[in-house]
Design a protein around this motif. Structure first.
Motif, PDB file in Angstrom:
ATOM      1  N   ILE A   1     -32.424  28.318  -2.777  1.00  0.00           N
ATOM      2  CA  ILE A   1     -32.584  26.877  -3.002  1.00  0.00           C
ATOM      3  C   ILE A   1     -32.060  26.131  -1.768  1.00  0.00           C
ATOM      4  CG2 ILE A   1     -31.853  24.918  -4.443  1.00  0.00           C
ATOM      5  CD1 ILE A   1     -33.745  26.844  -5.904  1.00  0.00           C
ATOM      6  N   GLY A   2     -32.856  25.200  -1.288  1.00  0.00           N
ATOM      7  CA  GLY A   2     -32.454  24.428  -0.105  1.00  0.00           C
ATOM      8  C   GLY A   2     -31.323  23.460  -0.430  1.00  0.00           C
ATOM      9  N   GLY A   3     -30.520  23.146   0.561  1.00  0.00           N
ATOM     10  CA  GLY A   3     -29.395  22.222   0.378  1.00  0.00           C
ATOM     11  C   GLY A   3     -29.871  20.858  -0.103  1.00  0.00           C
TER      12      GLY A   3
ATOM     13  N   ASN B   1     -30.564  18.230   2.526  1.00  0.00           N
ATOM     14  CA  ASN B   1     -31.469  18.550   3.637  1.00  0.00           C
ATOM     15  C   ASN B   1     -32.431  17.420   3.996  1.00  0.00           C
ATOM     16  OD1 ASN B   1     -30.295  20.988   4.094  1.00  0.00           O
ATOM     17  ND2 ASN B   1     -31.919  22.230   3.197  1.00  0.00           N
ATOM     18  N   PRO B   2     -33.043  16.732   3.007  1.00  0.00           N
ATOM     19  CA  PRO B   2     -33.951  15.636   3.401  1.00  0.00           C
ATOM     20  C   PRO B   2     -33.243  14.563   4.228  1.00  0.00           C
ATOM     21  CG  PRO B   2     -34.274  16.221   1.089  1.00  0.00           C
ATOM     22  CD  PRO B   2     -33.058  16.973   1.559  1.00  0.00           C
TER      23      PRO B   2
ATOM     24  N   ASN C   1     -26.717  30.998  -5.019  1.00  0.00           N
ATOM     25  CA  ASN C   1     -27.839  30.495  -4.224  1.00  0.00           C
ATOM     26  C   ASN C   1     -28.055  31.475  -3.082  1.00  0.00           C
ATOM     27  OD1 ASN C   1     -29.691  29.181  -2.653  1.00  0.00           O
ATOM     28  ND2 ASN C   1     -28.455  27.337  -2.302  1.00  0.00           N
ATOM     29  N   LEU C   2     -29.099  32.254  -3.173  1.00  0.00           N
ATOM     30  CA  LEU C   2     -29.305  33.313  -2.183  1.00  0.00           C
ATOM     31  C   LEU C   2     -29.443  32.743  -0.776  1.00  0.00           C
ATOM     32  CD1 LEU C   2     -29.620  36.304  -1.604  1.00  0.00           C
ATOM     33  CD2 LEU C   2     -32.044  36.128  -2.211  1.00  0.00           C
ATOM     34  N   SER C   3     -30.116  31.600  -0.659  1.00  0.00           N
ATOM     35  CA  SER C   3     -30.267  30.994   0.666  1.00  0.00           C
ATOM     36  C   SER C   3     -28.909  30.579   1.226  1.00  0.00           C
ATOM     37  CB  SER C   3     -31.190  29.777   0.598  1.00  0.00           C
ATOM     38  OG  SER C   3     -31.302  29.185   1.871  1.00  0.00           O
ATOM     39  N   GLY C   4     -28.101  29.953   0.387  1.00  0.00           N
ATOM     40  CA  GLY C   4     -26.774  29.532   0.821  1.00  0.00           C
ATOM     41  C   GLY C   4     -25.903  30.725   1.172  1.00  0.00           C
TER      42      GLY C   4
ATOM     43  N   GLU D   1     -26.892  33.698   2.181  1.00  0.00           N
ATOM     44  CA  GLU D   1     -27.344  34.277   3.445  1.00  0.00           C
ATOM     45  C   GLU D   1     -26.916  33.396   4.623  1.00  0.00           C
ATOM     46  OE1 GLU D   1     -31.272  36.658   1.777  1.00  0.00           O
ATOM     47  OE2 GLU D   1     -31.457  34.550   2.353  1.00  0.00           O
ATOM     48  N   ASN D   2     -26.950  32.096   4.417  1.00  0.00           N
ATOM     49  CA  ASN D   2     -26.463  31.189   5.460  1.00  0.00           C
ATOM     50  C   ASN D   2     -24.993  31.455   5.773  1.00  0.00           C
ATOM     51  OD1 ASN D   2     -28.191  29.439   6.803  1.00  0.00           O
ATOM     52  ND2 ASN D   2     -28.253  27.952   5.147  1.00  0.00           N
TER      53      ASN D   2
ATOM     54  N   TRP E   1     -37.621  22.959   8.592  1.00  0.00           N
ATOM     55  CA  TRP E   1     -36.155  22.977   8.440  1.00  0.00           C
ATOM     56  C   TRP E   1     -35.765  22.977   6.955  1.00  0.00           C
ATOM     57  CZ3 TRP E   1     -36.378  23.893  13.274  1.00  0.00           C
ATOM     58  CH2 TRP E   1     -35.267  23.888  14.110  1.00  0.00           C
ATOM     59  N   GLN E   2     -36.526  22.228   6.157  1.00  0.00           N
ATOM     60  CA  GLN E   2     -36.217  22.187   4.724  1.00  0.00           C
ATOM     61  C   GLN E   2     -36.714  23.445   4.016  1.00  0.00           C
ATOM     62  OE1 GLN E   2     -36.453  18.130   2.783  1.00  0.00           O
ATOM     63  NE2 GLN E   2     -37.577  17.702   4.664  1.00  0.00           N
ATOM     64  N   GLU E   3     -37.908  23.866   4.407  1.00  0.00           N
ATOM     65  CA  GLU E   3     -38.484  25.060   3.774  1.00  0.00           C
ATOM     66  C   GLU E   3     -37.566  26.268   3.965  1.00  0.00           C
ATOM     67  OE1 GLU E   3     -42.646  25.624   4.900  1.00  0.00           O
ATOM     68  OE2 GLU E   3     -42.248  27.787   4.947  1.00  0.00           O
ATOM     69  N   LEU E   4     -36.995  26.406   5.154  1.00  0.00           N
ATOM     70  CA  LEU E   4     -36.155  27.569   5.450  1.00  0.00           C
ATOM     71  C   LEU E   4     -34.670  27.273   5.248  1.00  0.00           C
ATOM     72  CD1 LEU E   4     -37.957  28.861   8.673  1.00  0.00           C
ATOM     73  CD2 LEU E   4     -38.200  29.684   6.330  1.00  0.00           C
ATOM     74  N   ASP E   5     -34.329  26.086   4.778  1.00  0.00           N
ATOM     75  CA  ASP E   5     -32.929  25.721   4.536  1.00  0.00           C
ATOM     76  C   ASP E   5     -32.086  26.014   5.781  1.00  0.00           C
ATOM     77  OD1 ASP E   5     -30.726  24.829   3.055  1.00  0.00           O
ATOM     78  OD2 ASP E   5     -30.329  26.814   2.184  1.00  0.00           O
TER      79      ASP E   5
ATOM     80  N   PRO F   1     -30.168  23.933   7.742  1.00  0.00           N
ATOM     81  CA  PRO F   1     -28.828  23.358   7.961  1.00  0.00           C
ATOM     82  C   PRO F   1     -27.726  24.060   7.165  1.00  0.00           C
ATOM     83  CG  PRO F   1     -30.434  21.629   7.441  1.00  0.00           C
ATOM     84  CD  PRO F   1     -31.083  22.947   7.135  1.00  0.00           C
ATOM     85  N   GLN F   2     -26.551  24.068   7.764  1.00  0.00           N
ATOM     86  CA  GLN F   2     -25.338  24.338   6.976  1.00  0.00           C
ATOM     87  C   GLN F   2     -24.621  22.999   6.854  1.00  0.00           C
ATOM     88  OE1 GLN F   2     -23.171  28.028   7.826  1.00  0.00           O
ATOM     89  NE2 GLN F   2     -25.100  29.005   8.384  1.00  0.00           N
TER      90      GLN F   2
ATOM     91  N   ARG G   1     -31.754  30.862  11.885  1.00  0.00           N
ATOM     92  CA  ARG G   1     -32.736  30.035  11.169  1.00  0.00           C
ATOM     93  C   ARG G   1     -33.352  28.975  12.069  1.00  0.00           C
ATOM     94  NH1 ARG G   1     -30.937  29.440   4.800  1.00  0.00           N
ATOM     95  NH2 ARG G   1     -30.543  31.668   4.513  1.00  0.00           N
TER      96      ARG G   1
END
Lengths: 746, 159
Positions: A198-200, A203-204, A644-647, A649-650, B90-94, B96-97, B140
């Motif tokens: 799930i994206g942050g 992010n927008p 959150n797998l995306s988070g 991995e980040n 950028w949003q699709e791949l998330d 930012p931290q 990313r």
């Protein structure tokens, strides 16, 4: 920081929701409209301080923890959304202000946000869901047990009826809340949201440059401040050309702030307040201050190094652990190794320099907008130092452009407040540190020196380990007495691996007094201890002629759980560590691949912040000594569920590269008590070209509590890379940063 | 103080500042465009990257008096609907931290894609070397640039 949210009971919900309107959880921009919002509450179901469901089915979840890039503003609301059973794209997340009574603990540190809140947050969502189910069941006159939920609606399969949550909010708001402990939680196997990428939630706003960070706060009539401190921490201004500075373009005021002796608090300095940030910065260039440098001016890194070497030949001032007899064991060992490891002070260097906006109102109340990891401590420091009662302080927690532990300190908050207190017209003031301020007045990660001796027996087993750790301490005053306090991360636990594992183990510690302020830096202690200890374990493995993985597995032993031997110590789950170590090794093809000279693999593991992580690094070292990390394989065990797998991995990728950056480049020199480096030209951090070509991540699932991931993957990186460099070149790295070490080979 | 007329995101904006004021602070403090970030003040970190007549430029070391009629594009004006392929990727791949450096990263990446619509990893590493990311989202960022190039190509547009 482990108290549960206080808001699960109906009573506290009523107290916190103040007649149905949620008083908290609005953005900085919305703060001024707070009064209006409280007067006309939007209808909806507000079962606790974290959840609001409106008649249109929209779900607003409040994030109580500071967001610093670790992704908590997305992940904890996901936990609620999972148990509440709502579609994520119907959820809006807002940031809560500091309000411990409503939310429970609110701090981003120690990778604690996840373990301290995960179960409670599941119950918050599940409790609300149970009420919505009951509301639907009453409407349909069926048993609640016949109903299910999905995507923000209650379903009754037998009659094929469906009611969206939005249609149930009025009925739900009239029902009593069940006891949270009695509410059924989902079977994790049926999770729909947790475990997905799930994206942050911000992010927008990030990609479109909307106001979001502390430094972005703008208020009507706001002024801009610079705060200039003595280059030597502990020093103070004697006089300054304030009249000249006050006459410069855009300058509203310039004055001396007396400050306190607390190196982590309000240090003495000179404030310049102007109509824009640049007007304040320009004026500061014309500022001339006569400083009293204080006793710190005599310190230098070269002197600290010489002192440490001298001390290494003496007994430590603190004996941390003394098992068996290391001297006898070393005498009897088949092979012994002696080595000195050292690492410098470094800065956090968050991309967003420290800043804070403070506004003293005519009635003496204080409103703060702080990019902070530790709002509660910030409020307390401000209250104590500036004499403002806590109940008169409103603290807005604003997204931070990086934390890494820096914003657990509150110096920038108390500075902004002290300056705002001097504003005769009660104007709000934004204090913005320059990069130079940020780098030279950090609360630094302490440097350190480890003097190690180890031995292996004829069978190639580790039999003795002796470490004298020379660390750093500040002199602190409390209740009229002064004492030395080690810097954060500058104390070794007697239980740190391989303490507890070896029959002959002696750990000693001596602190050098310094005036350099210190503070927690991502995985405090662990971020350097892992490098030292897993490098030295590697030295012992090679001395014994053993495979470094086999040597480590044997050292970990057959026991599955190693109990703590110190008060409040943590058990070490050896089985979990063995599993991640074997996973990382297997995925990396450890021992199965041949490497050309100049290339090699290294392995390391570390337990910190409740997480078990092992890494294998593959490097290429050119003949002229340039290091390129080709691949890092990471195996982490942080429990059965990745939220959150995306988070996640980040965090792993970020930790690995942060670990690599810190290994390769940054170092601070101290001369005459001053930090020599001043900006990114002489304080280098890793840039994109030095990032590894590949980072491979594996999450090993264990039947243990869900824990955090912001810190545990960082410590093993440095030793894994240095052990790989040894495999590639035969050169052992014992001093950081890598950029200063000659790794050329022929 | 003098008044300068700056062309920002397609509109003329008057700013009344001292001549030595870097564009960064005119954007942030005077015009309220805070998407362009302060990181170092020395052109070392790239957080303040904007476009000057389409070329990636560091706003923290660019005095307002030196700009003249050159067209300034900031992250806020990169795309009217904030749907530039880089913003979507950028949003699709998330990517930012913490997100603080990302507006500068996107502005630099946009310059790269104008030159190399389908960049290699080496071209990315080269073009993005001036943009620090302390959270180290570099893996990313690389992927995000490749993905944006793909989006732009599939829509037959230049990124």
């Amino acid at each position: 920081m482990s108290q549960a949210p206080a808001s699960l009971s109906r009573r506290s919900f009523l107290r916190n929701s103040a007649g149905g309107a949620l008083l908290i959880g609005m953005s900085a921009q919305g703060v001024l409209a707070a009064g209006a919002r409280a007067a006309s509450p939007a209808p909806g179901f507000v079962p606790n301080a974290f959840i609001r469901i409106a008649r249109d089915g929209s779900v607003t979840l409040t994030s109580k923890q500071p967001e610093i890039g670790q992704g908590i503003k997305t992940s904890l609301p996901m936990v609620i959304a999972e148990e509440l059973d709502v579609d994520w794209h119907h959820v809006r997340v807002v940031q809560g202000d500091l309000n411990l009574e409503a939310y429970g603990s609110q701090g981003a540190g120690g990778s604690n946000s996840t373990p301290n809140n995960y179960e409670n947050f599941r119950r918050l969502g599940a409790t609300a869901r149970a009420v919505l189910v009951q509301a639907a069941a009453q409407t349909w006159r069926v048993a609640p047990g016949e109903c299910t939920t999905d995507g923000g609606a209650v379903l009754h399969a037998a009659s094929k009826r469906r009611l969206a949550y939005g249609a149930l909010v009025d009925a739900a708001a009239r029902l009593p809340l069940p006891e949270a402990a009695t509410v059924a939680l989902k079977n994790p196997a049926s999770f729909k949201l947790l475990g997905k990428r799930i994206g942050g939630v911000d992010n927008p706003a990030i990609v479109s440059g909307q106001p979001l960070f502390g430094i972005d706060i703008q208020l009507p009539g706001m002024l801009h401040a610079q705060y200039i401190k003595c280059p030597v921490p502990g020093g103070s201004p004697l006089s300054a050309n304030l009249d000249e500075v006050r006459a410069l373009p855009g300058v509203r005021d310039a004055f001396i702030v007396k400050g306190t002796a607390n190196l982590n608090g309000l240090r003495p300095g000179v404030a310049i307040v102007a109509t824009s940030t640049w007007n304040a910065i320009r004026a500061r260039r014309a500022l001339k201050v006569e400083w009293d440098d204080g006793p710190g001016a005599k310190h230098s890194w070269a002197d600290f190094t010489a002192q440490a070497r001298k001390i290494s030949r003496q007994p430590g001032t603190t004996m941390l652990r003394r098992d068996g007899n290391v001297d006898v064991a070393l005498t009897g060992a088949a092979k012994t190794v002696e080595a000195a490891y050292s690492y410098p002070f470094i800065s956090h260097a968050s991309m967003e320099p420290q800043n804070c906006t403070a506004w003293i109102k005519p009635d003496g109340a204080l409103e703060l907008w702080a990019p902070t990891q530790n709002p509660n401590a910030g409020q307390a420091l401000v209250s104590d130092t500036c004499g403002i009662a806590k109940e008169k302080i409103t603290m807005h927690i604003i997204r931070s452009g990086g934390g890494f532990g820096r914003r657990l300190s509150s110096d920038f908050i108390v500075e902004a407040t002290a300056i705002a207190q001097q504003m005769k017209d009660k104007a709000p003031v934004k204090l913005t540190w320059t990069r130079e301020d940020d780098l030279q007045h950090d609360h630094f990660r302490p440097g350190g020196f480890h003097f190690l001796r180890g031995g292996v027996d004829a069978q190639g087993r580790a039999v003795a380990w002796h470490n004298h750790f020379v660390t750093f301490a500040n002199r602190v005053s409390q209740d009229g007495k002064t004492s030395l306090r080690n810097g954060s991360g500058g104390s070794l636990s007697p239980d740190e691996f391989p303490g507890r594992w070896l029959a002959n183990c002696q750990l000693e510690q001596t602190a050098l007094e310094c005036s350099v302020p210190m503070g927690p830096w991502r995985a405090p202690g662990s971020c350097v201890f892992a490098w030292v200890f897993h490098s030295f374990i590697d030295e012992l493995a090679h001395a014994a002629g053993r495979d470094p993985l086999a040597f480590r597995l044997e050292l970990l032993g057959d026991q599955d759980l190693m109990p703590p031997t110190v008060e409040r110590g943590q058990p070490y789950n050896v089985a979990r560590m063995r599993a991640v170590l074997q996973t990382a090794a297997a995925k990396a093809g450890w021992g199965k691949r041949k490497f050309a000279r100049g290339q090699g693999q290294g392995i390391a593991f570390h337990f910190s912040h409740r997480g078990y992580v092992a890494q294998v690094a593959e490097v290429t070292v050119s003949q002229d000594g340039q290091v390129k990390v080709d691949r890092v394989v990471v195996a982490s065990d942080v429990g059965p569920t990745i939220i959150n797998l995306s988070g996640a991995e980040n965090q792993v990728e970020g930790s690995v590269i942060d670990g690599l950056s810190t290994l390769m480049f940054p170092a601070l020199d101290i001369e005459n008590g001053r930090i020599v480096q001043s900006n990114f030209h002489d304080y280098q951090l890793l840039r994109i070209g030095d990032a590894p070509a590949q980072i491979e991540m594996h999450f090993v699932k264990s039947d243990q509590p869900v824990t955090g991931l912001g810190e545990p993957p960082l410590p093993p990186l440095a030793p894994a890379v240095c052990n790989a460099i040894f495999a590639a070149t035969g050169k052992r790295v014992r001093e950081l940063p890598l950029s200063k070490v000659d790794l050329s080979w022929s | 103080m003098s008044t300068y007329t700056l062309n920002v995101n397609g509109k003329d904006r008057a700013v009344e500042v001292e001549a030595d004021t870097p564009l960064l602070w005119a954007l942030r403090d005077t015009l309220g465009l805070v998407g362009t970030k302060f990181g170092c003040g020395l052109g070392q970190c790239g957080a303040c990257t904007i476009h000057l007549d389409g070329v990636a430029t560091r706003a923290c070391v660019l005095p307002v008096a030196a700009i003249g009629r050159q067209k300034i594009t900031t992250i806020e004006g990169l795309d009217a609907k904030h749907q530039h392929p880089l913003q979507r990727a950028w949003q699709e791949l998330d990517v930012p931290q913490c997100g603080y450096c990302q507006s500068g990263q996107i502005m630099s990446a946009c310059s790269l894609l104008k030159q190399h619509p389908k960049p290699t990893d080496a071209q990315i590493d080269d073009a993005m070397a001036g943009n620090l990311c302390r959270c180290a989202t570099y893996m990313r960022i690389r992927k995000g640039i490749h993905r944006a190039a793909e989006i732009a190509a599939s829509e037959g547009k230049q990124a």
